[in-house]
Design an enzyme around this catalytic site. Sequence first.
Site, PDB file in Angstrom:
ATOM      1  N   GLU A 171       0.860  -1.191   0.000  1.00  0.00           N
ATOM      2  CA  GLU A 171       0.000   0.000   0.000  1.00  0.00           C
ATOM      3  C   GLU A 171       0.893   1.237   0.000  1.00  0.00           C
ATOM      4  O   GLU A 171       1.722   1.406   0.894  1.00  0.00           O
ATOM      5  CB  GLU A 171      -0.916   0.030   1.229  1.00  0.00           C
ATOM      6  CG  GLU A 171      -1.814   1.275   1.221  1.00  0.00           C
ATOM      7  CD  GLU A 171      -2.815   1.334   2.363  1.00  0.00           C
ATOM      8  OE1 GLU A 171      -3.935   0.815   2.210  1.00  0.00           O
ATOM      9  OE2 GLU A 171      -2.468   1.875   3.424  1.00  0.00           O
ATOM     10  N   HIS A 187      -4.481  11.316  14.264  1.00  0.00           N
ATOM     11  CA  HIS A 187      -4.185   9.986  14.794  1.00  0.00           C
ATOM     12  C   HIS A 187      -3.765  10.085  16.267  1.00  0.00           C
ATOM     13  O   HIS A 187      -4.233   9.322  17.110  1.00  0.00           O
ATOM     14  CB  HIS A 187      -3.072   9.354  13.949  1.00  0.00           C
ATOM     15  CG  HIS A 187      -2.740   7.956  14.356  1.00  0.00           C
ATOM     16  ND1 HIS A 187      -3.584   6.905  14.125  1.00  0.00           N
ATOM     17  CD2 HIS A 187      -1.672   7.444  15.005  1.00  0.00           C
ATOM     18  CE1 HIS A 187      -3.046   5.810  14.602  1.00  0.00           C
ATOM     19  NE2 HIS A 187      -1.883   6.103  15.147  1.00  0.00           N
TER      20      HIS A 187
END
Length: 236
Positions: A171, A187
Site C-alpha cells: 500500500e 491519529h
Amino acid sequence: MEDKITERMKDSRLMDNFLANEKILDRISRHLEPIEQMNAYYRCAIMEIETKFKVLSEQFSLKYDRNPIETIKSRLKSQDSILKKMGRKGIPVTLENMEREIDDIAGVRVICSFVEDVYMLADCLLQQDDITLLEKKDYIRYPKDSGYRSLHLIVQVPIFLQNEKRQMKVEVQIRTLAMDLWASQEHKLRYKKSIPEDEEESISNELAECAQILSSVDTRMQALRTKLSESRFQED
Ligand code: GTP
Ligand code: MG
C-alpha cells in the site's frame, strides 16, 4: 540417601519439563517459520518500492531545482494488527487468506511538497513496467468524512528470490506535508483515547474544519507555485 533420590526425581522431572518445552518451542518455531518468511518477503517488497522513490528523488535532485519528495516512511504491519484486522473482517486466519485479503501489510508513505507532486509521483511509479496497479483511492479529490486526504495505491511489485519471482502487494500512500500534518495530529488525538460521547461530534467537526483549512493552504501554495514557475518560464 532418600534425599538424593528425591533430588534425582526432581532433576528428571525438570528434564522432562525441559524436553516438553523444547518440543513445544520446536513446534511453535516450525509454525512461525512461514510467517517469518512472509514478513521477509514483505520487507523486500517495501525495499523495492522505497528504492523506486529514492531513485526518483535522486533524479529530481539532479535534474531540477527542487525535489518534490520530502520524506519516505515505511512500515510492516505487526502480526497482532494483522490478526485483529482479519478478526474484524471475519476472515479465517491462514497465511493464504492473509496474503490475499490484507492489502496493507507492507506500507510505504511518501510525503511531498505540493498537491500536483502527489499525482506526478503516482504517475512516475505506475508507469514503471514491473508495477501493477490493483486499486487506487483518491481521498484528495474525494476526502473522507473525517477530513482525511491522501492518494492511496495498492500495487503489486515483484521480488526476486533465489529461484523464484514473487509478486507482493504494497500500500502506497502519497500525501502533501499539510495532509500528513492533519493525519498525524488526528491519529495522535484519537488513537486509544476514549473521547466522551457528548464531545465526539464537536471534536469530529473541529478536526474536519482543520482539514478544510489545511486543504485550502495546499490549494493556495499550489497556486503560488504554478504562478512562480510560469513567471520563471517567461523569464527563460
Ligand atoms: P482497511 O480495509 O482497514 O484498509 O480499510 P479501508 O481500505 O477502507 O481503508 P483505507 O485503505 O481507505 O485507509 C486505510 C489507511 O488510511 C489507514 O491505515 C490510515 O493510514 C489511513 N487513514 C484512513 N482514514 C484515516 C483517517 O480518518 N485518519 C487518519 N489519521 N488516517 C486515516
Ligand atoms: Mg485499505
